[in-house]
Design a protein around this motif. Structure first.
Motif, PDB file in Angstrom:
ATOM      1  N   LEU A 100       0.808  -1.211   0.000  1.00  0.00           N
ATOM      2  CA  LEU A 100       0.000   0.000   0.000  1.00  0.00           C
ATOM      3  C   LEU A 100       0.845   1.267   0.000  1.00  0.00           C
ATOM      4  CD1 LEU A 100      -2.777  -0.995   2.581  1.00  0.00           C
ATOM      5  CD2 LEU A 100      -2.749  -1.320   0.087  1.00  0.00           C
ATOM      6  N   ASP A 101       2.153   1.132   0.030  1.00  0.00           N
ATOM      7  CA  ASP A 101       3.013   2.310  -0.025  1.00  0.00           C
ATOM      8  C   ASP A 101       2.906   2.952  -1.402  1.00  0.00           C
ATOM      9  OD1 ASP A 101       4.966   4.187   0.760  1.00  0.00           O
ATOM     10  OD2 ASP A 101       6.528   2.983  -0.219  1.00  0.00           O
ATOM     11  N   ALA A 102       2.628   4.251  -1.433  1.00  0.00           N
ATOM     12  CA  ALA A 102       2.480   4.988  -2.686  1.00  0.00           C
ATOM     13  C   ALA A 102       2.666   6.469  -2.371  1.00  0.00           C
ATOM     14  CB  ALA A 102       1.098   4.732  -3.296  1.00  0.00           C
ATOM     15  N   ASP A 103       2.649   7.287  -3.408  1.00  0.00           N
ATOM     16  CA  ASP A 103       2.730   8.728  -3.159  1.00  0.00           C
ATOM     17  C   ASP A 103       1.581   9.180  -2.263  1.00  0.00           C
ATOM     18  OD1 ASP A 103       5.033   9.188  -4.753  1.00  0.00           O
ATOM     19  OD2 ASP A 103       3.792   9.102  -6.562  1.00  0.00           O
ATOM     20  N   LEU A 104       0.412   8.536  -2.443  1.00  0.00           N
ATOM     21  CA  LEU A 104      -0.740   8.779  -1.580  1.00  0.00           C
ATOM     22  C   LEU A 104      -1.385   7.439  -1.262  1.00  0.00           C
ATOM     23  CD1 LEU A 104      -2.830  10.748  -0.265  1.00  0.00           C
ATOM     24  CD2 LEU A 104      -4.094  10.629  -2.426  1.00  0.00           C
ATOM     25  N   THR A 105      -1.650   7.200   0.009  1.00  0.00           N
ATOM     26  CA  THR A 105      -2.342   5.988   0.432  1.00  0.00           C
ATOM     27  C   THR A 105      -3.671   6.384   1.059  1.00  0.00           C
ATOM     28  OG1 THR A 105      -0.255   4.840   0.838  1.00  0.00           O
ATOM     29  CG2 THR A 105      -2.227   3.922   1.863  1.00  0.00           C
ATOM     30  N   VAL A 106      -4.750   5.800   0.557  1.00  0.00           N
ATOM     31  CA  VAL A 106      -6.100   6.105   1.039  1.00  0.00           C
ATOM     32  C   VAL A 106      -6.696   4.832   1.606  1.00  0.00           C
ATOM     33  CG1 VAL A 106      -8.413   6.916   0.407  1.00  0.00           C
ATOM     34  CG2 VAL A 106      -6.390   7.908  -0.711  1.00  0.00           C
ATOM     35  N   ALA A 107      -7.267   4.917   2.794  1.00  0.00           N
ATOM     36  CA  ALA A 107      -7.891   3.742   3.405  1.00  0.00           C
ATOM     37  C   ALA A 107      -9.155   4.162   4.136  1.00  0.00           C
ATOM     38  CB  ALA A 107      -6.920   3.059   4.366  1.00  0.00           C
ATOM     39  N   PHE A 108     -10.046   3.207   4.294  1.00  0.00           N
ATOM     40  CA  PHE A 108     -11.261   3.474   5.055  1.00  0.00           C
ATOM     41  C   PHE A 108     -11.763   2.186   5.682  1.00  0.00           C
ATOM     42  CE2 PHE A 108     -12.297   2.973   0.596  1.00  0.00           C
ATOM     43  CZ  PHE A 108     -13.304   2.024   0.591  1.00  0.00           C
ATOM     44  N   PRO A 109     -12.480   2.310   6.806  1.00  0.00           N
ATOM     45  CA  PRO A 109     -12.990   1.125   7.506  1.00  0.00           C
ATOM     46  C   PRO A 109     -14.353   0.710   6.971  1.00  0.00           C
ATOM     47  CG  PRO A 109     -13.440   3.075   8.803  1.00  0.00           C
ATOM     48  CD  PRO A 109     -12.714   3.544   7.567  1.00  0.00           C
ATOM     49  N   ILE A 110     -14.658  -0.565   7.076  1.00  0.00           N
ATOM     50  CA  ILE A 110     -15.980  -1.092   6.748  1.00  0.00           C
ATOM     51  C   ILE A 110     -16.506  -1.825   7.975  1.00  0.00           C
ATOM     52  CG2 ILE A 110     -17.324  -2.586   5.240  1.00  0.00           C
ATOM     53  CD1 ILE A 110     -15.174  -2.326   3.151  1.00  0.00           C
ATOM     54  N   PHE A 111     -17.507  -1.237   8.609  1.00  0.00           N
ATOM     55  CA  PHE A 111     -18.137  -1.834   9.774  1.00  0.00           C
ATOM     56  C   PHE A 111     -17.173  -2.059  10.934  1.00  0.00           C
ATOM     57  CE2 PHE A 111     -20.943  -3.846   6.329  1.00  0.00           C
ATOM     58  CZ  PHE A 111     -21.790  -2.745   6.318  1.00  0.00           C
ATOM     59  N   VAL A 112     -16.080  -1.318  10.960  1.00  0.00           N
ATOM     60  CA  VAL A 112     -15.168  -1.315  12.102  1.00  0.00           C
ATOM     61  C   VAL A 112     -14.788   0.137  12.368  1.00  0.00           C
ATOM     62  CG1 VAL A 112     -14.248  -3.633  11.657  1.00  0.00           C
ATOM     63  CG2 VAL A 112     -13.112  -1.630  10.658  1.00  0.00           C
ATOM     64  N   ASP A 113     -14.164   0.387  13.511  1.00  0.00           N
ATOM     65  CA  ASP A 113     -13.755   1.743  13.855  1.00  0.00           C
ATOM     66  C   ASP A 113     -12.479   2.105  13.106  1.00  0.00           C
ATOM     67  OD1 ASP A 113     -14.242   4.017  16.025  1.00  0.00           O
ATOM     68  OD2 ASP A 113     -12.070   3.639  15.902  1.00  0.00           O
ATOM     69  N   ALA A 114     -12.390   3.359  12.680  1.00  0.00           N
ATOM     70  CA  ALA A 114     -11.205   3.810  11.947  1.00  0.00           C
ATOM     71  C   ALA A 114      -9.941   3.668  12.776  1.00  0.00           C
ATOM     72  CB  ALA A 114     -11.383   5.255  11.505  1.00  0.00           C
ATOM     73  N   GLY A 115     -10.083   3.662  14.112  1.00  0.00           N
ATOM     74  CA  GLY A 115      -8.933   3.494  14.982  1.00  0.00           C
ATOM     75  C   GLY A 115      -8.234   2.160  14.808  1.00  0.00           C
ATOM     76  N   GLN A 116      -8.964   1.177  14.269  1.00  0.00           N
ATOM     77  CA  GLN A 116      -8.333  -0.116  14.010  1.00  0.00           C
ATOM     78  C   GLN A 116      -7.367  -0.034  12.833  1.00  0.00           C
ATOM     79  OE1 GLN A 116     -10.645  -3.735  14.279  1.00  0.00           O
ATOM     80  NE2 GLN A 116     -12.337  -2.671  15.293  1.00  0.00           N
ATOM     81  N   ILE A 117      -7.509   0.991  12.025  1.00  0.00           N
ATOM     82  CA  ILE A 117      -6.524   1.243  10.959  1.00  0.00           C
ATOM     83  C   ILE A 117      -5.372   2.066  11.522  1.00  0.00           C
ATOM     84  CG2 ILE A 117      -6.103   2.345   8.742  1.00  0.00           C
ATOM     85  CD1 ILE A 117      -8.978   1.776   7.975  1.00  0.00           C
ATOM     86  N   THR A 118      -5.704   3.242  12.054  1.00  0.00           N
ATOM     87  CA  THR A 118      -4.663   4.171  12.485  1.00  0.00           C
ATOM     88  C   THR A 118      -3.835   3.626  13.651  1.00  0.00           C
ATOM     89  OG1 THR A 118      -6.279   5.320  13.894  1.00  0.00           O
ATOM     90  CG2 THR A 118      -5.960   6.165  11.674  1.00  0.00           C
ATOM     91  N   GLY A 119      -4.431   2.753  14.459  1.00  0.00           N
ATOM     92  CA  GLY A 119      -3.712   2.205  15.598  1.00  0.00           C
ATOM     93  C   GLY A 119      -2.921   0.946  15.299  1.00  0.00           C
ATOM     94  N   ASN A 120      -2.981   0.472  14.060  1.00  0.00           N
ATOM     95  CA  ASN A 120      -2.292  -0.760  13.678  1.00  0.00           C
ATOM     96  C   ASN A 120      -0.811  -0.466  13.431  1.00  0.00           C
ATOM     97  OD1 ASN A 120      -1.201  -2.963  12.198  1.00  0.00           O
ATOM     98  ND2 ASN A 120      -3.239  -3.525  11.461  1.00  0.00           N
ATOM     99  N   PRO A 121       0.110  -1.072  14.191  1.00  0.00           N
ATOM    100  CA  PRO A 121       1.540  -0.792  14.007  1.00  0.00           C
ATOM    101  C   PRO A 121       2.026  -1.089  12.581  1.00  0.00           C
ATOM    102  CG  PRO A 121       1.163  -1.969  16.058  1.00  0.00           C
ATOM    103  CD  PRO A 121      -0.138  -1.993  15.314  1.00  0.00           C
TER     104      PRO A 121
END
Length: 334
Positions: free
Chosen positions: A264-285
């Motif tokens: 997923l490394d790129a000049d821009l990386t876009v992500a979003f959660p589906i039926f989970v909290d966004a913190g599960q993305i941002t808090g993932n080491p």
């Protein structure tokens, strides 16, 4: 079911916030009240019309008055052209009238909501439709045959895979079927100009790589060309990250294990959660270790309305996303 298969199934069934049932929210498109899919202006002079589809040419003899919109974003597209479906599928689980808030107030009378992946053909037949729109769905012959036995059905374009009808193709086909081809072209030109304005305002987008990902309770997935989100970003001047695009098969997404998150490394990386909290993305080491994330060149969409607009692939949702997502991308590129 294996973990990759479970992730793949989640991405298809939810299709990035897709649910297989709903009831309706807000919608658009003027019409007369009383339940018929009437329009705000007569298109009767345009008929008969013939629409080319993957299942052959479909002729609509007279102006439809009872339209059932089953494909992903078909209802919103009809509403954008001033026609109110009597039945519709709620692919993104909005509830209410089955459309996003960007289409609020366009129904005079809410449509009957119909299941998405496994629609009830008896329910559809009971609505006595004179036209069925199914331009973006799994596109199987079985589904088409069952629907066309009820009423003339507009399936996906020839050569287009499941759920991969572009917003331009959808707008063109729905416009033809409703006798509103000129209105559809005008709307396409309007949105095209909005994209052009955005790219002119943000020349830094040109040629930059972008990776688009979603996270569910089953894991990660990334999107490839043919998906509306990737198409949206490429129309802004980005190019889909080669490392992701190389994984493409027949679907509009690829499962990504946590060990593969560097894809997923790129000049821009876009992500979003589906039926989970966004913190599960941002808090993932492991997410935090992606170079583009470390550099601050990542956007995690936490606003469900924006996620839905970005995922909708509808002309009305796209306009909302252009207004609200583009500034986020620009800020992330810095």
């Amino acid at each position: 079911m294996t973990r990759p298969a479970a992730i793949a199934l989640t991405l298809v069934v939810t299709a990035l916030v897709v649910t297989s049932c709903g009831s309706g929210d807000d919608s658009g498109g003027s019409a007369t009240s009383g339940g018929d899919a009437a329009s705000d202006g007569s298109a009767s002079g345009a008929f008969p019309v013939t629409v080319s589809t993957a299942f052959g040419d479909v002729t609509v003899e007279e102006e439809p008055t009872r339209v059932v919109a089953l494909g992903w974003s078909d209802a919103e597209t009809a509403l954008a052209l001033g026609v109110q479906p009597v039945g519709a599928s709620d692919w993104l689980g909005f509830g209410g009238e089955g459309v996003g808030p960007w289409a609020e107030g366009r129904y005079d009378q809410a449509p009957e909501i119909i299941e998405t992946l496994e629609p009830s053909y008896e329910q559809i037949a009971a609505l006595q439709p004179d036209l069925i729109l199914d331009t973006r769905s799994d596109g199987t012959q079985e589904r088409y045959d069952a629907l066309s036995a009820i009423a003339p059905t507009i399936g996906q374009p020839e050569g287009v895979g499941p759920y991969q009808t572009t917003w331009q193709q959808q707008l063109e086909m729905v416009g033809q079927a409703l006798g509103r081809a000129e209105d559809a072209q005008s709307l396409e030109d309007e949105v095209g100009q909005q994209f052009a304005d955005a790219t002119e305002a943000h020349p830094e987008f040109a040629g930059k790589s972008v990776a688009v990902a979603a996270y569910t309770s089953e894991g990660w997935g990334a999107y490839v060309r043919g998906d509306s989100r990737v198409d949206f970003l490429e129309q802004l001047g980005f190019t889909n990250a080669p490392a992701v695009q190389e994984q493409a098969a027949e679907n509009f997404y690829v499962p990504v294990s946590e060990e593969q998150l560097p894809l997923l490394d790129a000049d821009l990386t876009v992500a979003f959660p589906i039926f989970v909290d966004a913190g599960q993305i941002t808090g993932n080491p492991l997410w935090q270790a992606i170079p583009s994330v470390q550099a601050g060149h990542a956007v995690v969409m936490a606003d469900p309305t924006l996620v839905n607009a970005f995922s909708s692939g509808s002309v009305l949702g796209i306009q909302y996303a252009l207004e609200n997502a583009v500034p986020l991308f620009a800020d992330a590129l810095g």
